[in-house]
Scaffold this motif. Structure first.
Motif, PDB file in Angstrom:
ATOM      1  N   THR A  11       0.851  -1.269   0.179  1.00  0.00           N
ATOM      2  CA  THR A  11       0.064   0.029   0.131  1.00  0.00           C
ATOM      3  C   THR A  11       0.832   1.188   0.274  1.00  0.00           C
ATOM      4  O   THR A  11       0.326   2.311  -0.465  1.00  0.00           O
ATOM      5  N   GLU A  12       1.973   1.054   0.442  1.00  0.00           N
ATOM      6  CA  GLU A  12       3.029   2.088   0.235  1.00  0.00           C
ATOM      7  C   GLU A  12       4.388   1.800  -0.255  1.00  0.00           C
ATOM      8  O   GLU A  12       4.911   0.603  -0.020  1.00  0.00           O
ATOM      9  N   ALA A  13       5.429   2.698  -0.606  1.00  0.00           N
ATOM     10  CA  ALA A  13       6.513   2.315  -1.335  1.00  0.00           C
ATOM     11  C   ALA A  13       7.330   2.039  -0.129  1.00  0.00           C
ATOM     12  O   ALA A  13       7.274   2.430   1.117  1.00  0.00           O
ATOM     13  N   ASN A  14       8.366   1.106  -0.471  1.00  0.00           N
ATOM     14  CA  ASN A  14       8.964   0.289   0.690  1.00  0.00           C
ATOM     15  C   ASN A  14       8.364  -0.233   1.974  1.00  0.00           C
ATOM     16  O   ASN A  14       9.327  -0.243   2.901  1.00  0.00           O
ATOM     17  N   GLU A  15       7.223  -0.694   1.733  1.00  0.00           N
ATOM     18  CA  GLU A  15       6.497  -1.282   2.983  1.00  0.00           C
ATOM     19  C   GLU A  15       7.405  -2.612   3.310  1.00  0.00           C
ATOM     20  O   GLU A  15       7.731  -3.454   2.440  1.00  0.00           O
ATOM     21  N   GLU A  16       7.381  -2.998   4.534  1.00  0.00           N
ATOM     22  CA  GLU A  16       8.174  -4.141   4.866  1.00  0.00           C
ATOM     23  C   GLU A  16       7.178  -5.470   4.469  1.00  0.00           C
ATOM     24  O   GLU A  16       5.990  -5.079   4.222  1.00  0.00           O
ATOM     25  N   ILE A  17       7.661  -6.671   4.189  1.00  0.00           N
ATOM     26  CA  ILE A  17       6.915  -7.596   3.485  1.00  0.00           C
ATOM     27  C   ILE A  17       7.112  -8.808   4.600  1.00  0.00           C
ATOM     28  O   ILE A  17       8.237  -9.332   5.054  1.00  0.00           O
ATOM     29  N   GLU A  38       8.352 -13.754  13.752  1.00  0.00           N
ATOM     30  CA  GLU A  38       8.098 -13.165  12.513  1.00  0.00           C
ATOM     31  C   GLU A  38       9.332 -13.072  11.582  1.00  0.00           C
ATOM     32  O   GLU A  38      10.586 -12.684  12.227  1.00  0.00           O
ATOM     33  N   ILE A  39       9.331 -13.455  10.521  1.00  0.00           N
ATOM     34  CA  ILE A  39      10.445 -12.908   9.474  1.00  0.00           C
ATOM     35  C   ILE A  39       9.969 -12.128   8.475  1.00  0.00           C
ATOM     36  O   ILE A  39       8.804 -12.431   7.834  1.00  0.00           O
ATOM     37  N   VAL A  40      10.375 -10.888   8.403  1.00  0.00           N
ATOM     38  CA  VAL A  40      10.019  -9.918   7.355  1.00  0.00           C
ATOM     39  C   VAL A  40      11.237  -9.549   6.397  1.00  0.00           C
ATOM     40  O   VAL A  40      12.497  -9.470   6.932  1.00  0.00           O
ATOM     41  N   TYR A  41      10.880  -8.878   5.353  1.00  0.00           N
ATOM     42  CA  TYR A  41      12.008  -8.532   4.336  1.00  0.00           C
ATOM     43  C   TYR A  41      11.782  -6.717   4.589  1.00  0.00           C
ATOM     44  O   TYR A  41      10.639  -6.154   4.543  1.00  0.00           O
ATOM     45  N   LYS A  42      12.678  -6.186   4.924  1.00  0.00           N
ATOM     46  CA  LYS A  42      12.669  -4.850   5.290  1.00  0.00           C
ATOM     47  C   LYS A  42      13.658  -4.093   4.279  1.00  0.00           C
ATOM     48  O   LYS A  42      14.666  -4.405   3.770  1.00  0.00           O
ATOM     49  N   TRP A  43      13.174  -2.627   4.142  1.00  0.00           N
ATOM     50  CA  TRP A  43      13.711  -1.971   2.924  1.00  0.00           C
ATOM     51  C   TRP A  43      14.961  -0.940   3.798  1.00  0.00           C
ATOM     52  O   TRP A  43      16.062  -0.463   3.409  1.00  0.00           O
ATOM     53  N   PHE A  44      14.357  -0.455   5.118  1.00  0.00           N
ATOM     54  CA  PHE A  44      15.320   0.423   5.793  1.00  0.00           C
ATOM     55  C   PHE A  44      15.419  -0.195   7.091  1.00  0.00           C
ATOM     56  O   PHE A  44      14.620  -0.729   7.528  1.00  0.00           O
ATOM     57  N   PRO A  45      16.602   0.252   7.812  1.00  0.00           N
ATOM     58  CA  PRO A  45      17.705   1.267   7.399  1.00  0.00           C
ATOM     59  C   PRO A  45      18.618   0.482   6.260  1.00  0.00           C
ATOM     60  O   PRO A  45      19.301   1.165   5.430  1.00  0.00           O
ATOM     61  N   SER A  46      18.331  -0.728   6.254  1.00  0.00           N
ATOM     62  CA  SER A  46      18.940  -1.571   5.066  1.00  0.00           C
ATOM     63  C   SER A  46      18.301  -2.838   4.481  1.00  0.00           C
ATOM     64  O   SER A  46      17.505  -3.165   5.301  1.00  0.00           O
ATOM     65  N   ILE A  47      18.544  -2.751   3.243  1.00  0.00           N
ATOM     66  CA  ILE A  47      17.583  -4.049   2.696  1.00  0.00           C
ATOM     67  C   ILE A  47      18.095  -5.338   3.163  1.00  0.00           C
ATOM     68  O   ILE A  47      19.260  -5.733   3.214  1.00  0.00           O
ATOM     69  N   GLY A  48      16.908  -6.308   3.443  1.00  0.00           N
ATOM     70  CA  GLY A  48      17.391  -7.615   3.917  1.00  0.00           C
ATOM     71  C   GLY A  48      16.130  -8.153   4.611  1.00  0.00           C
ATOM     72  O   GLY A  48      14.994  -7.463   4.792  1.00  0.00           O
ATOM     73  N   VAL A  49      16.418  -9.342   4.973  1.00  0.00           N
ATOM     74  CA  VAL A  49      15.416 -10.323   5.871  1.00  0.00           C
ATOM     75  C   VAL A  49      15.862 -10.038   7.181  1.00  0.00           C
ATOM     76  O   VAL A  49      16.880 -10.255   7.629  1.00  0.00           O
ATOM     77  N   ARG A  50      14.758  -9.894   8.068  1.00  0.00           N
ATOM     78  CA  ARG A  50      14.968  -9.514   9.477  1.00  0.00           C
ATOM     79  C   ARG A  50      14.091 -10.689  10.418  1.00  0.00           C
ATOM     80  O   ARG A  50      12.815 -10.960   9.690  1.00  0.00           O
ATOM     81  N   PHE A  51      14.692 -11.079  11.228  1.00  0.00           N
ATOM     82  CA  PHE A  51      13.910 -12.052  12.273  1.00  0.00           C
ATOM     83  C   PHE A  51      13.697 -11.485  13.625  1.00  0.00           C
ATOM     84  O   PHE A  51      14.529 -11.016  14.039  1.00  0.00           O
ATOM     85  N   SER A  52      12.583 -11.471  14.220  1.00  0.00           N
ATOM     86  CA  SER A  52      12.256 -11.314  15.818  1.00  0.00           C
ATOM     87  C   SER A  52      11.393 -12.117  16.282  1.00  0.00           C
ATOM     88  O   SER A  52      10.589 -12.781  15.646  1.00  0.00           O
TER      89      SER A  52
END
Length: 57
Positions: A11-17, A38-52
């Protein structure tokens, strides 16, 4: 002409997936732990997959 539909709609540019959410198992050769996370793909502050997550057992 046939249009290609996206598998992910933002719905927005660079929204996490969101890739995965729920009870996850983390394993190595000696043990395993369970995490509500959850595991998400984030654009900021750096591009990549993140786990929390939170340790549940």
């Amino acid at each position: 002409m046939e249009h290609i539909l996206p598998k992910i709609v933002m719905t927005e540019a660079n929204e996490e997936i969101l890739i995965c959410r729920g009870i996850l198992t983390l394993k190595n050769q000696e043990s395993e732990i369970y995490v509500d996370g959850e595991i998400v793909y984030k654009w900021f502050p750096s591009i990549g997959v993140r786990f929390s997550g939170l340790l549940i057992w």
